[in-house]
Motif scaffolding. Structure first.
Motif, PDB file in Angstrom:
ATOM      1  N   TYR A 481      67.389 112.957  35.152  1.00  0.00           N
ATOM      2  CA  TYR A 481      66.253 112.508  34.151  1.00  0.00           C
ATOM      3  C   TYR A 481      66.377 112.981  32.712  1.00  0.00           C
ATOM      4  O   TYR A 481      67.075 114.118  32.387  1.00  0.00           O
ATOM      5  N   GLU A 482      66.068 112.255  31.859  1.00  0.00           N
ATOM      6  CA  GLU A 482      66.607 112.398  30.345  1.00  0.00           C
ATOM      7  C   GLU A 482      65.245 113.291  29.773  1.00  0.00           C
ATOM      8  O   GLU A 482      64.238 113.371  30.122  1.00  0.00           O
ATOM      9  N   MET A 483      66.186 114.210  28.881  1.00  0.00           N
ATOM     10  CA  MET A 483      65.379 115.154  28.073  1.00  0.00           C
ATOM     11  C   MET A 483      65.776 115.034  26.716  1.00  0.00           C
ATOM     12  O   MET A 483      66.964 115.067  26.356  1.00  0.00           O
ATOM     13  N   SER A 484      64.794 115.136  25.836  1.00  0.00           N
ATOM     14  CA  SER A 484      65.248 115.008  24.376  1.00  0.00           C
ATOM     15  C   SER A 484      64.166 115.934  23.557  1.00  0.00           C
ATOM     16  O   SER A 484      63.061 116.269  24.040  1.00  0.00           O
ATOM     17  N   HIS A 485      64.485 116.360  22.100  1.00  0.00           N
ATOM     18  CA  HIS A 485      63.530 116.985  21.224  1.00  0.00           C
ATOM     19  C   HIS A 485      62.970 117.920  21.474  1.00  0.00           C
ATOM     20  O   HIS A 485      61.936 118.277  21.325  1.00  0.00           O
ATOM     21  N   GLU A 486      63.721 118.926  22.435  1.00  0.00           N
ATOM     22  CA  GLU A 486      63.304 120.227  22.889  1.00  0.00           C
ATOM     23  C   GLU A 486      63.301 121.363  22.038  1.00  0.00           C
ATOM     24  O   GLU A 486      62.879 122.398  22.115  1.00  0.00           O
ATOM     25  N   PHE A 487      64.515 121.347  20.949  1.00  0.00           N
ATOM     26  CA  PHE A 487      64.866 122.318  20.237  1.00  0.00           C
ATOM     27  C   PHE A 487      64.724 121.682  18.515  1.00  0.00           C
ATOM     28  O   PHE A 487      64.840 120.414  18.471  1.00  0.00           O
ATOM     29  N   TRP A 488      64.939 122.668  17.744  1.00  0.00           N
ATOM     30  CA  TRP A 488      65.182 122.559  16.368  1.00  0.00           C
ATOM     31  C   TRP A 488      66.838 121.974  16.243  1.00  0.00           C
ATOM     32  O   TRP A 488      67.249 121.609  15.138  1.00  0.00           O
ATOM     33  N   SER A 489      67.536 122.413  17.204  1.00  0.00           N
ATOM     34  CA  SER A 489      68.844 122.356  17.117  1.00  0.00           C
ATOM     35  C   SER A 489      69.646 122.045  18.192  1.00  0.00           C
ATOM     36  O   SER A 489      68.922 121.895  19.425  1.00  0.00           O
ATOM     37  N   THR A 490      70.895 121.593  18.546  1.00  0.00           N
ATOM     38  CA  THR A 490      71.729 121.428  19.672  1.00  0.00           C
ATOM     39  C   THR A 490      71.844 122.863  20.379  1.00  0.00           C
ATOM     40  O   THR A 490      71.993 123.663  19.763  1.00  0.00           O
ATOM     41  N   PRO A 491      72.330 122.707  21.573  1.00  0.00           N
ATOM     42  CA  PRO A 491      72.495 123.898  22.358  1.00  0.00           C
ATOM     43  C   PRO A 491      73.522 124.891  21.812  1.00  0.00           C
ATOM     44  O   PRO A 491      74.456 124.178  21.350  1.00  0.00           O
ATOM     45  N   SER A 492      73.414 125.890  22.124  1.00  0.00           N
ATOM     46  CA  SER A 492      74.568 127.063  21.692  1.00  0.00           C
ATOM     47  C   SER A 492      75.306 127.503  23.278  1.00  0.00           C
ATOM     48  O   SER A 492      76.513 127.680  23.233  1.00  0.00           O
ATOM     49  N   SER A 493      74.355 127.251  24.235  1.00  0.00           N
ATOM     50  CA  SER A 493      74.976 127.635  25.402  1.00  0.00           C
ATOM     51  C   SER A 493      74.005 127.188  26.508  1.00  0.00           C
ATOM     52  O   SER A 493      72.865 127.043  26.198  1.00  0.00           O
ATOM     53  N   ILE A 494      74.597 126.860  27.691  1.00  0.00           N
ATOM     54  CA  ILE A 494      73.855 126.085  28.735  1.00  0.00           C
ATOM     55  C   ILE A 494      74.340 126.999  30.063  1.00  0.00           C
ATOM     56  O   ILE A 494      75.611 127.041  30.172  1.00  0.00           O
ATOM     57  N   LEU A 495      73.319 127.265  30.828  1.00  0.00           N
ATOM     58  CA  LEU A 495      73.626 127.929  32.201  1.00  0.00           C
ATOM     59  C   LEU A 495      72.802 127.288  33.354  1.00  0.00           C
ATOM     60  O   LEU A 495      71.616 127.180  33.147  1.00  0.00           O
ATOM     61  N   ALA A 496      73.713 126.640  34.551  1.00  0.00           N
ATOM     62  CA  ALA A 496      72.923 126.235  35.553  1.00  0.00           C
ATOM     63  C   ALA A 496      72.646 127.240  36.542  1.00  0.00           C
ATOM     64  O   ALA A 496      73.748 127.740  36.780  1.00  0.00           O
ATOM     65  N   ASP A 497      71.695 127.532  37.054  1.00  0.00           N
ATOM     66  CA  ASP A 497      71.186 128.315  37.891  1.00  0.00           C
ATOM     67  C   ASP A 497      70.753 127.906  39.362  1.00  0.00           C
ATOM     68  O   ASP A 497      69.375 127.608  39.226  1.00  0.00           O
ATOM     69  N   GLY A 498      71.496 127.783  40.140  1.00  0.00           N
ATOM     70  CA  GLY A 498      71.228 127.045  41.443  1.00  0.00           C
ATOM     71  C   GLY A 498      70.369 127.861  42.179  1.00  0.00           C
ATOM     72  O   GLY A 498      69.525 127.316  42.956  1.00  0.00           O
ATOM     73  N   VAL A 499      70.367 129.182  42.102  1.00  0.00           N
ATOM     74  CA  VAL A 499      69.328 130.078  42.788  1.00  0.00           C
ATOM     75  C   VAL A 499      67.857 129.898  42.555  1.00  0.00           C
ATOM     76  O   VAL A 499      67.054 129.768  43.412  1.00  0.00           O
ATOM     77  N   ASN A 500      67.614 129.657  40.953  1.00  0.00           N
ATOM     78  CA  ASN A 500      66.045 129.486  40.746  1.00  0.00           C
ATOM     79  C   ASN A 500      65.965 128.010  40.653  1.00  0.00           C
ATOM     80  O   ASN A 500      65.076 127.395  40.251  1.00  0.00           O
TER      81      ASN A 500
END
Length: 841
Positions: A481-500
């Motif tokens: 699923y595509e997502m866009s325009h969620e922040f003022w900038s691009t990410p500094s870090s990303i964490l995939a959390d399979g538990v949640n």
């Protein structure tokens, strides 16, 4: 005052002896008394009846749980701090350096330090009420890591992987593939002849214009040699290369023989092997390699030996010594059959573009030239180039393992056991992995946790706007699923959390938690991350004091998922901001969006307290837009003595394994970020763990996988010791499990691919063409109908547990796909002479 050990000795006695040792050492100028070596100082503690574990480990002072009892006996009381400070001082002030401690002393010291740290680990494992002194542990680990820097880095005989004295039978080496080192080289030799005809024709065309006709060999040799005659070059490499190209066709065998053997005016009586040897030396001495030098030498050797054997046939008629010759001196070679191509409505044949083996180059049939070249390539492979013994073998794609291979427990593997050896290669049919990473403006980022993942690709002017895809691969299907325009900038870090089942993304001043719900992407949480200054002021107001210890090499892993109850953001100054994952902290579902072209108007539509306005500092242009909900403030803020790690491994029972830059140990923490113990055994300070480093989902949370620049180690967390060491230079190592069988997949250094190892048979299975700059993750099966995947950040995956080859067309496609992937990897990585050291296992 002094503190006494069990035998009545005091820390003052240790200092007095140290001063005495220092005084005596000054008598011999330029030498250090061996008694002042760290290993000897520590051993004297042991000899005096003061076990180091008694000094470093003590009882916790926190109240016990209801089902725990506290031992208040004299033996269980906390160790006096003076003894601890004395030990730390002796460790930190011990002489160090390659001009002080010999290589053997450093190795012995490293092994001794590992033994001490492993003993402490075991004590803490046996008694969870024991707490190690952090400063003392830091001193021991720092002493170990610092000494590693004084040891030489050896390619083949490096022993730093075994400072922990792992069982020799459990130290695994990659297979020696020197006998199969020729696969790629032989292909390159044949490819050379494919292009030689056109290059030779083009060169002769220029020569005909220059000489008003085809020049003789004597004219070519005279003109070419004159250009290098004034040089001090012992062997005219450039001259021979210039002569060899145009004479490939339209010149007789005798002319070609003279052109090759008589091209060095300083020596006219070369034997074939002498000429090849001098040519090879000259090629290796040249830095400018546009071609693989080994291929170039083998092609030249094939021509020289072909000419020499054919000359001998004409002069001495020694037919039995001529390779594959008929009575006329030329063998008759079987040509490859044209390949049949099947289209939608018809089939047709396509001629191979490989050179015909019965065509003539240099007056010799191409088939004979190839045989001589291949024969020479096999000879030089007996003494392979440096580094090939421990390098990654290039394995056939979908190669089956021998079914009778012995397992570690003495049994044999079966066809069902080794289903992991067979994988079907494919690509994810989604735009999730199709970002542009070829420009300086690329913002490609990828993360996956075995269940859910996110790929950021960027959009807008210079890719400065947020855009990406959240995806899952459950129930055998890939949903993106595509997502866009969620922040003022691009990410500094990303964490995939399979538990949640949530992807946490940190950008601008917020952390957002995205999930997939009812077939669409949604924003589940929005948290407002306070600045370090604001957070510290909040903590200081409560009277808390900072406990942060100074540790070099802080990483960028700020986000931590504390199971299903809490999420945390750890700053580099040790401040932890925490949010509860409850209904009260969930996002209200309102999308507060503003457009840069009418920012002032859109901002007024929202309550100032509810939004984050970074319009003055964003890099987006006027076409950009952003979602601006401020988010929830932290539920709690506290100071820790934890430095942000380089990588985090998530363990069972909400425990963590932290790795820091420039450190050789792995620190284990509980759910409160209290240090529990440390894993040691590595021989470098470039350690790494993946996000899921254990076999917890396979029912075995005690087997832990980690790696460094020298090896991958498989630890038993119950003992803190490495049960298996795989001596292989790799970027990281991931646990792989399928049908109750355990494997590890090592992503190899320098882009050599990835190698799968079977932990039961303790043998390598095969390699996969996964490049070194591509991340990979194991996606286990969630049910009996879903096949597990080895997924990469480029969207490629390998599906296991099904027959990878359904028919002959499938087999051909798989082979071509693998050859193409390996060729791409090998073209990107060359050794110092431009030779790839991959080979088929």
């Amino acid at each position: 005052m002094t503190s006494q050990g069990d035998d009545g000795s005091s820390s003052g006695d240790i200092h007095n002896e140290r001063r005495s040792d220092d005084a005596s050492s000054e008598e011999e100028e330029g030498k250090v008394d061996p008694s002042s070596y760290l290993i000897n100082v520590l051993k004297r503690f042991e000899e005096r009846g003061v076990p180091l574990s008694q000094i470093i480990v003590s009882k916790k002072t926190t109240p016990a749980a209801d089902n725990e009892t506290i031992d208040n006996s004299e033996e269980a009381t906390e160790v006096p701090s003076l003894q601890v400070q004395t030990l730390i001082s002796l460790i930190n002030n011990a002489p160090i350096g390659e001009d002080v401690e010999s290589e053997d002393v450093i190795k012995e010291t490293c092994s001794y330090l590992i033994q001490i740290l492993q003993d402490i680990y075991q004590q803490q494992r046996n008694n969870q009420l024991l707490l190690s002194n952090t400063a003392c542990m830091d001193a021991l680990c720092h002493a170990y890591t610092t000494r590693l820097g004084y040891l030489p880095i050896l390619l083949e005989n490096d022993t730093r992987h075994n400072f922990d004295k792992c069982n020799p039978t459990s130290i695994l080496n990659p297979p020696d593939t020197t006998s199969n080192q020729l696969s790629r080289l032989l292909v390159e030799i044949e490819d050379h002849y494919k292009h030689l005809k056109s290059m030779s024709k083009l060169t002769r065309g220029f020569l005909k214009l220059a000489y008003e006709g085809l020049p003789s060999v004597d004219e070519l040799r005279e003109k070419t040699l004159n250009t290098v005659e004034n040089n001090d070059e012992e062997f005219p490499l450039e001259a021979i290369d210039h002569i060899m190209l145009p004479i490939a066709n339209e010149y007789s065998f005798e002319e070609c023989y003279d052109a090759v053997f008589l091209s060095n005016s300083k020596k006219l009586d070369y034997t074939a092997d002498e000429l090849i040897g001098e040519y090879a030396d000259a090629v290796h001495a040249t830095d400018n390699h546009k071609e693989n030098p080994l291929m170039k030498i083998c092609v030249f050797a094939g021509i020289v030996r072909g000419l020499d054997e054919h000359k001998r046939y004409h002069t001495e008629h020694e037919i039995e010594e001529c390779l594959g010759k008929e009575c006329n001196g030329h063998g008759n070679y079987e040509e490859a059959e044209p390949e049949t191509v099947h289209g939608w409505y018809s089939s047709w044949t396509e001629e191979s573009d490989k050179p015909k083996k019965n065509s003539f180059y240099y007056g010799i049939k191409v088939g004979a030239l190839l045989e001589y070249a291949n024969e020479y390539a096999k000879e030089i492979a007996v003494s392979p180039p440096k580094g090939t013994v421990l390098s990654s073998p290039r394995a056939r794609f979908c190669q089956d393992m021998v079914e009778s291979k012995q397992t570690a427990d003495g049994g044999t593997t079966t066809a069902e056991d080794i289903a992991i050896c067979r994988a079907r290669h494919s690509h994810v049919e989604s735009d999730a992995f199709h970002g542009d990473d070829s420009t300086v403006y690329s913002t490609m980022m990828w993360t996956h946790d075995g269940q859910i993942g996110f790929s950021h690709v960027g959009t807008g002017w210079k890719n400065r706007e947020f855009a990406g895809h959240i995806y899952s691969s459950t129930n055998g299907t890939f949903e993106s699923y595509e997502m866009s325009h969620e922040f003022w900038s691009t990410p500094s870090s990303i964490l995939a959390d399979g538990v949640n089942e949530t992807v946490w993304i940190h950008a601008d001043q917020r952390v957002k938690g995205f999930a997939i719900d009812n077939g669409q992407a949604c924003t589940k949480y929005i948290f407002s991350v306070l600045s370090d200054k604001t957070a510290r002021a909040s903590v200081t107001a409560t009277g808390a004091q900072s406990k942060l210890r100074k540790v070099e090499g802080a990483g960028n892993q700020n986000m931590i998922a504390f199971g299903s109850n809490c999420f945390g953001y750890l700053s580099q100054s040790g401040i932890l901001q925490e949010w509860k994952l409850n209904d009260a902290n969930q996002h209200d579902g309102i999308r507060r969006e503003v457009r840069m072209e009418c920012l002032d108007e859109d901002i007024k539509l929202w309550d100032e307290e509810e939004i984050l306005n970074l319009g003055d500092s964003t890099w987006m242009d006027e076409e950009g837009l952003a979602e601006v909900t401020r988010g929830k403030k932290p539920d709690s803020i506290r100071l820790t003595d934890v430095v942000t790690p380089y990588s985090i491994g998530y363990l069972a029972d909400e425990k963590f394994a932290f790795v820091h830059n420039g450190q050789s140990e792995i620190t284990m923490y509980d759910c409160n970020l209290q240090e529990m113990s440390r894993l040691v055994a590595f021989g470098s300070d470039k350690v790494d763990v993946v996000q899921r480093p254990t076999f917890e989902m396979a029912g075995d949370p005690s087997i832990f996988v980690a790696s460094d620049l020298l090896c991958a180690k498989i630890f038993d967390l119950r003992s803190g010791k490495a049960e298996i060491t795989i001596r292989q230079r790799c970027v990281n190592s991931i646990p792989v499990y399928f049908n109750d069988a355990k494997f590890v997949c090592n992503k190899l250094s320098e882009g050599k691919g990835a190698m799968m190892w079977d932990l039961r048979s303790q043998q390598p299975l095969y390699s996969l063409p996964i490049s070194g700059n591509t991340d990979m993750v194991w996606v286990p099966s969630s049910n009996s109908h879903q096949c597990p995947l080895l997924l990469t950040g480029s969207g490629e995956y390998y599906r296991y547990g099904e027959n990878p080859v359904r028919n002959e067309d499938d087999r051909k496609w798989e082979v071509r796909s693998a050859e193409s992937a390996w060729s791409e990897i090998e073209s990107k990585r060359k050794n110092d002479r431009g030779v790839s050291d991959c080979s088929i296992m």
